[in-house]
Design an enzyme around this catalytic site. Structure first.
Site, short mmCIF file in Angstrom:
data_model
loop_
_atom_site.label_atom_id
_atom_site.label_comp_id
_atom_site.label_asym_id
_atom_site.label_seq_id
_atom_site.Cartn_x
_atom_site.Cartn_y
_atom_site.Cartn_z
NE ARG A 1 -7.82 4.76 2.34
CZ ARG A 1 -8.67 4.15 3.18
NH1 ARG A 1 -9.79 4.74 3.52
NH2 ARG A 1 -8.37 2.96 3.68
CG ASP B 1 -9.20 -4.13 -4.39
OD1 ASP B 1 -9.95 -5.13 -4.24
OD2 ASP B 1 -8.85 -3.42 -3.45
NE ARG C 1 -3.83 -1.54 2.28
CZ ARG C 1 -4.03 -1.84 3.55
NH1 ARG C 1 -3.90 -0.93 4.48
NH2 ARG C 1 -4.38 -3.04 3.89
NE ARG D 1 -9.30 5.97 -4.98
CZ ARG D 1 -10.59 6.10 -5.24
NH1 ARG D 1 -10.99 6.71 -6.32
NH2 ARG D 1 -11.48 5.61 -4.41
#
Length: 370
Positions: free
Chosen positions: A43, A88, A39, A52
């Site tokens: 975020r 994903d 990751r 995003r």
């Protein structure tokens, strides 16, 4: 596309400038321990949140340009030694015909999960991976060109048991009891579904290599809810099957073998078996002691991991100490530094930078000392 026709074809890729990650995966000598983060495109980066904003998650996954941009963002900030394509694991259940939505604040949701074995009839019996998942292949090809040979590009997939669990639970779960109910009550149907997922995953990974992926990681995220016996029956055989079949098919297609990484989170009880499953690298979470992992895997594989992601909440000095101990524990040969899971959204990018820098600094010092 400004870069002309070349960018959409999986050939004439720029020459790789930093192959440290690939050499470590194969157990070869390195100048420093390579590092990347699960990751790393996430975020915690303000630019990621900006890219995003207001966009549907899976719509983003289906845009090669968006995936390419998100994959490259962390590399503009940090000297990572590898990149991993932004995508994903749940694109595979989608390819089988299941509806998956990403609900803000809740995570993935399957409006119509599998409840009973009869529901398996709802799945596509044959999946054309190019038609259903071609957008991932395009993203990989585009990103390989745009990386300009800076670092290798990793492709990935979820493992069969992990995907099965999502498809039955209808989303995330702490107990996975609905999916485990199938293992105990419907073992034949469970194996049928796991075989079906395995077939799609093998083709999917093959397509990723053909598109330009230089390594592959298989995420078995839900190992922790299985006991050793269930793991040996419902997870391990399929993990082995995937690696063996991908390698055989690459050979048959005249393609180069690429290093494969298996990451079975919380699967500490299966370390010996995982190290004998045709993968070059075994990924570890933070519950495993590095020295004991080396001992138990007997030098058969390279190891990847395994700093507790929450250590990134520590001061930079403390992060540096934790990394030093970790690198000393694993040793510098056949080792790829990573976290024991993904970066969390509320983490400070500066701490990720400190982690990367500490791995490079301490491993260089160790290598110079030897």
């Amino acid at each position: 596309c400004i870069c002309g026709h070349i960018s959409i074809f999986p050939k004439d890729f720029p020459e790789l400038k930093n192959d440290t990650f690939l050499r470590a995966a194969r157990g070869e000598e390195v100048e420093h321990v390579p590092v990347w983060c699960m990751r790393q495109a996430g975020r915690y980066l303000p630019e990621f949140r900006e890219s995003r904003a207001g966009k549907d998650f899976f719509e983003t996954c289906r845009s090669p340009e968006a995936c390419c941009e998100l994959t490259l963002q962390p590399l503009r900030r940090f000297p990572f030694d590898a990149s991993i394509i932004f995508s994903d694991i749940l694109v595979v259940p989608q390819a089988l015909g299941m509806d998956v939505q990403m609900s803000p604040g809740k995570g993935p949701v399957f409006p119509e999960p599998l409840k009973e074995p009869d529901d398996l009839q709802r799945l596509r019996p044959k999946v054309d991976v190019d038609a259903e998942l071609g957008y991932v292949f395009k993203a990989i090809t585009l990103t390989r060109h745009k990386l300009e040979g800076k670092v290798p590009l990793i492709g990935f997939t979820g493992a069969p048991w992990t995907l099965m669990s999502y498809m039955i639970e209808g989303g995330g779960s702490t107990t996975h009891s609905k999916a485990k109910r199938w293992l105990y009550r419907h073992p034949e149907a469970s194996h049928k579904l796991l075989r079906q997922l395995t077939d799609v995953i093998v083709e999917y990974l093959l397509g990723q290599v053909k598109a330009g992926a230089q390594a592959l990681q298989v995420f078995e995220s839900h190992t922790g809810c299985l006991g050793p016996a269930e793991f040996k029956e419902f997870s391990l055989p399929y993990l082995r099957d995937i690696a063996r079949r991908v390698k055989d098919k690459l050979k048959d297609s005249g393609l180069d073998n690429v290093p494969m990484i298996v990451f079975a989170k919380d699967g500490h009880y299966g370390l010996e078996e995982l190290s004998q499953s045709h993968y070059e690298v075994v990924g570890l979470d933070w519950t495993v002691d590095p020295r004991s992992a080396r001992e138990r895997t007997g030098g058969r594989v390279s190891l990847q991991g395994n700093m507790d992601p929450c250590a990134l909440y520590a001061t930079k000095e403390r992060i540096s100490e934790i990394v030093k101990t970790m690198v000393e524990g694993f040793g510098t040969r056949g080792y790829i530094a990573n976290l024991g899971h993904g970066v969390y959204p509320d983490m400070d990018p500066e701490s990720v930078g400190a982690f990367v820098e500490a791995v490079h600094t301490h491993s260089r010092q160790l290598l110079n000392r030897n």
